[in-house]
Motif scaffolding. Structure first.
Motif, PDB file in Angstrom:
ATOM      1  N   ALA B 208       0.847  -1.187   0.000  1.00 51.08           N
ATOM      2  CA  ALA B 208       0.000   0.000   0.000  1.00 51.08           C
ATOM      3  C   ALA B 208       0.888   1.244   0.000  1.00 51.08           C
ATOM      4  O   ALA B 208       1.961   1.251   0.590  1.00 51.08           O
ATOM      5  N   GLY B 209       0.448   2.259  -0.711  1.00 55.54           N
ATOM      6  CA  GLY B 209       1.108   3.557  -0.605  1.00 55.54           C
ATOM      7  C   GLY B 209       2.221   3.814  -1.601  1.00 55.54           C
ATOM      8  O   GLY B 209       2.603   4.962  -1.817  1.00 55.54           O
ATOM      9  N   ARG B 210       2.766   2.754  -2.233  1.00 59.26           N
ATOM     10  CA  ARG B 210       3.853   3.002  -3.182  1.00 59.26           C
ATOM     11  C   ARG B 210       3.338   3.783  -4.396  1.00 59.26           C
ATOM     12  O   ARG B 210       3.992   4.693  -4.881  1.00 59.26           O
ATOM     13  N   ARG B 253      -2.286  -2.844  -6.450  1.00 54.31           N
ATOM     14  CA  ARG B 253      -2.794  -2.425  -5.136  1.00 54.31           C
ATOM     15  C   ARG B 253      -3.276  -0.970  -5.180  1.00 54.31           C
ATOM     16  O   ARG B 253      -4.379  -0.642  -4.736  1.00 54.31           O
ATOM     17  N   GLY B 254      -2.433  -0.104  -5.741  1.00 55.92           N
ATOM     18  CA  GLY B 254      -2.786   1.314  -5.818  1.00 55.92           C
ATOM     19  C   GLY B 254      -4.017   1.543  -6.692  1.00 55.92           C
ATOM     20  O   GLY B 254      -4.884   2.364  -6.368  1.00 55.92           O
ATOM     21  N   PHE B 255      -4.094   0.798  -7.783  1.00 62.42           N
ATOM     22  CA  PHE B 255      -5.232   0.927  -8.703  1.00 62.42           C
ATOM     23  C   PHE B 255      -6.524   0.463  -8.033  1.00 62.42           C
ATOM     24  O   PHE B 255      -7.549   1.148  -8.074  1.00 62.42           O
ATOM     25  N   ILE B 259     -10.031   2.650  -7.225  1.00 59.40           N
ATOM     26  CA  ILE B 259     -11.383   2.299  -7.678  1.00 59.40           C
ATOM     27  C   ILE B 259     -12.312   2.104  -6.479  1.00 59.40           C
ATOM     28  O   ILE B 259     -13.424   2.631  -6.441  1.00 59.40           O
ATOM     29  N   VAL B 260     -11.851   1.335  -5.521  1.00 52.98           N
ATOM     30  CA  VAL B 260     -12.703   1.005  -4.380  1.00 52.98           C
ATOM     31  C   VAL B 260     -13.043   2.265  -3.577  1.00 52.98           C
ATOM     32  O   VAL B 260     -14.196   2.483  -3.197  1.00 52.98           O
TER      33      VAL B 260
END
Lengths: 238, 353
Positions: B208-210, B253-255, B259-260
């Motif tokens: 997360a977060g990258r 993960r970032g994508f 969206i969510v």
């Protein structure tokens, strides 16, 4: 036997009912309205004959080739009807049904018949037939799809010098190309004829009598044109 | 795949008989039997996804050809597992639209003809109404009014449901659907079709977060979505970091978070705008774990209730069509003998029941 037949493979939408040794039919040239018309046509045939749905003994269906959507419509309707009424189905070639509509008088009875349906995309569906002693037709070539100018005469040497009868929309679309492939100018040609349910019914009746009716899931469309898209591998290879 | 489920009975409506539901609007053949008094009696599904994968997407003509091969055996199998024959059916429902016209026509023709042969009523169902009502297949169904988030490969909609057939479109996507954004993003990182579920799987191992992507259209009022810009952001990030370890998973993960988050923000907004306290999630993206977790958490924090149909009722299925059809038939609606499909069909135009 009370037999119902339908064909929606081409521009014509038709249904026929065989009972008491006679055939009654409904047929309409109604592009894009086949789905709307087919069940009401069947209702009107049963009403005219004074028969109920459960009085039917078998379903005959034009299984193509023809327009993909139209061929599937007829098959899907036949499958639904046969499932609900627990009836056997006989699928019939729409090209054979078309050929049966070639003239059957003394002058033409012995002529080989080319049934040819416009397949779009520069191609035609073709089948060659001859008249049988019973007044029906039998195939003398495999059914095929391809450009009209590449159509080849069947192997059978008897048809190589004959005057043919040509029926179907392919004649109107590719008259010159087809005429060039025939040994002589046809003794009869009509590009405005379409496969009709009455012909489907006549071809199916002896097969029902011989017990050749099968479960509806075995009645499937015959498209002839089976390559309709490129896989990713094929797209890359181009 | 077959299931038997006992739903809460509606005693005042017993007697109409079980309804067969047929779904063929895209690349799944779904068949089910639903009885208003007894709930879902059986359902089966055949997915064409493997066949279309070779082509990189759904080929409509191949979809139609497969439906016509699979439908009848699937109907027989479903009736068998419901312990009945066609003679026990009280009605037949089929997806009449929206969807691929050729595919719709296979199901509509077979189902309409079957009903005609059996002399029972037939009803054409709106595919989206099926999705909206799918949570009613579960043991604890939501009561209208509720807000539904319908997210799939073809749709991203927020809809206010005030009753059966009473739907108001609150928001829609201006470009790509949420599921489409998943699939396209997966494709540009080289994942095989349909990449959406694979992308979500990959995101589970991502940091997360990258990568931080934008939450499109959340900085202004309104309930519409736009997901096509995210693709470009992903592409730029992917090109700039190609070859680095874990880059695909971290981007995924970032994508997914983008969206969510976006969907969750709009859901909360829709609830605030309508005053509804119940949220229903439907459509294939509704099976996404992060979306479920985040909305469940928001619901707890903010005092609304969220309903998730089980994943197999989120994606296309025959059960939701049998259910929606049964409710419409029960209200006395039915079709004449003309077989009709509507590839495009406005959800708001449906008759209220």
């Amino acid at each position: 036997m009370n037999l119902l037949a339908i064909d929606t493979a081409t521009e014509a939408c038709s249904a026929a009912l065989g009972f008491d040794g006679k055939i009654i039919e409904r047929s309409e040239l109604a592009p894009r309205r086949h789905a709307e018309l087919i069940l009401p046509m069947i209702e009107s045939l049963l009403a005219e004959a004074g028969l109920a749905r459960r009085d039917l003994d078998g379903i005959a269906v034009g299984r193509g080739p023809g327009a993909f959507t139209g061929v599937r419509l007829a098959i899907s309707v036949a499958q639904g009807l046969a499932l609900g009424l627990d009836l056997p189905v006989v699928p019939v070639s729409s090209l054979a049904a078309l050929a049966l509509d070639a003239p059957d008088d003394v002058a033409h009875r012995d002529a080989p018949i080319l049934a040819v349906i416009d397949a779009r995309m520069g191609e035609v569906y073709t089948g060659a037939f001859r008249r049988t002693a019973e007044g029906l037709v039998e195939a003398i070539s495999d059914e095929a799809v391809g450009p009209a100018e590449k159509w080849i005469l069947p192997q059978n040497p008897q048809v190589h010098e004959a005057q043919w009868c040509v029926v179907g929309s392919g004649w109107d679309a590719y008259r010159e190309a087809l005429a060039a492939r025939l040994p002589a100018s046809p003794s009869f040609a009509d590009g405005k004829r379409y496969p009709q349910a009455r012909a489907v019914l006549r071809l199916a009746a002896p097969r029902f009598a011989r017990g050749e009716g099968a479960a509806p899931e075995a009645a499937l469309p015959v498209y002839l044109r089976d390559k309709v898209a490129l896989t990713l591998d094929e797209q890359r290879a181009r | 795949m077959t299931h038997s489920i006992a739903n809460t009975p509606h005693p005042e409506t017993a007697g109409a008989g079980p309804v067969l539901g047929v779904e063929t609007s895209c690349d799944e053949t779904g068949v089910a039997v639903y009885d208003v008094a007894r709930g879902l009696l059986a359902h089966t599904l055949y997915s064409q996804i493997k066949m279309h994968a070779d082509y990189g997407g759904v080929v409509p003509e191949l979809a139609s050809r497969d439906h016509v091969r699979k439908l009848l055996p699937l109907i027989r199998e479903t009736l068998r597992s419901a312990g009945m024959t066609t003679r026990n059916l009280g009605g037949v429902a089929y997806t009449a639209g929206p969807g691929l016209v050729g595919a719709l026509l296979v199901g509509a023709a077979c189902a309409r003809a079957l009903a005609w042969a059996l002399d029972v009523p037939a009803i054409g169902v709106h595919h989206m109404e099926g999705h909206l009502l799918a949570p009613m297949l579960e043991a604890d169904p939501p009561q209208p009014p509720y807000v539904a988030l319908l997210v799939s490969g073809g749709h991203s909609m927020l809809i206010e449901v005030s009753g059966i057939g009473r739907y108001r479109l609150l928001g829609d996507t201006l470009d790509d659907a949420a599921g489409e954004a998943f699939d396209k993003t997966a494709k540009l990182m080289g994942l095989p079709y349909p990449g959406g579920p694979a992308l979500a799987k990959l995101a589970e191992s991502g940091a997360a977060g990258r990568f931080k992507f934008s939450r499109p259209m959340t900085d202004r009022p309104g309930l519409d979505f736009s997901f096509s810009g995210l693709k470009t952001q992903v592409l730029l990030a992917y090109q700039a970091n190609a070859g680095e370890p874990g880059v695909k998973a971290d981007i995924a993960r970032g994508f997914e978070e983008a969206i969510v988050d976006t969907l969750a923000i709009k859901c909360r907004r829709a609830l605030a705008q309508t005053g509804a306290r119940r949220l229903v999630i439907a459509g294939g993206v509704g099976a996404n774990k992060r979306l479920r977790a985040q909305l469940a958490e928001a619901a707890e924090g903010e005092g609304f209730r969220v309903y998730f149909p089980r994943p197999e009722f989120c994606t296309d299925n025959g059960a939701m069509i049998a259910l929606a059809g049964a409710l419409r038939l029960q209200a006395g609606l039915h079709e004449d003998a003309a077989i009709k499909v509507a590839p495009r069909w406005d959800l708001e135009s449906l008759a209220a029941v």
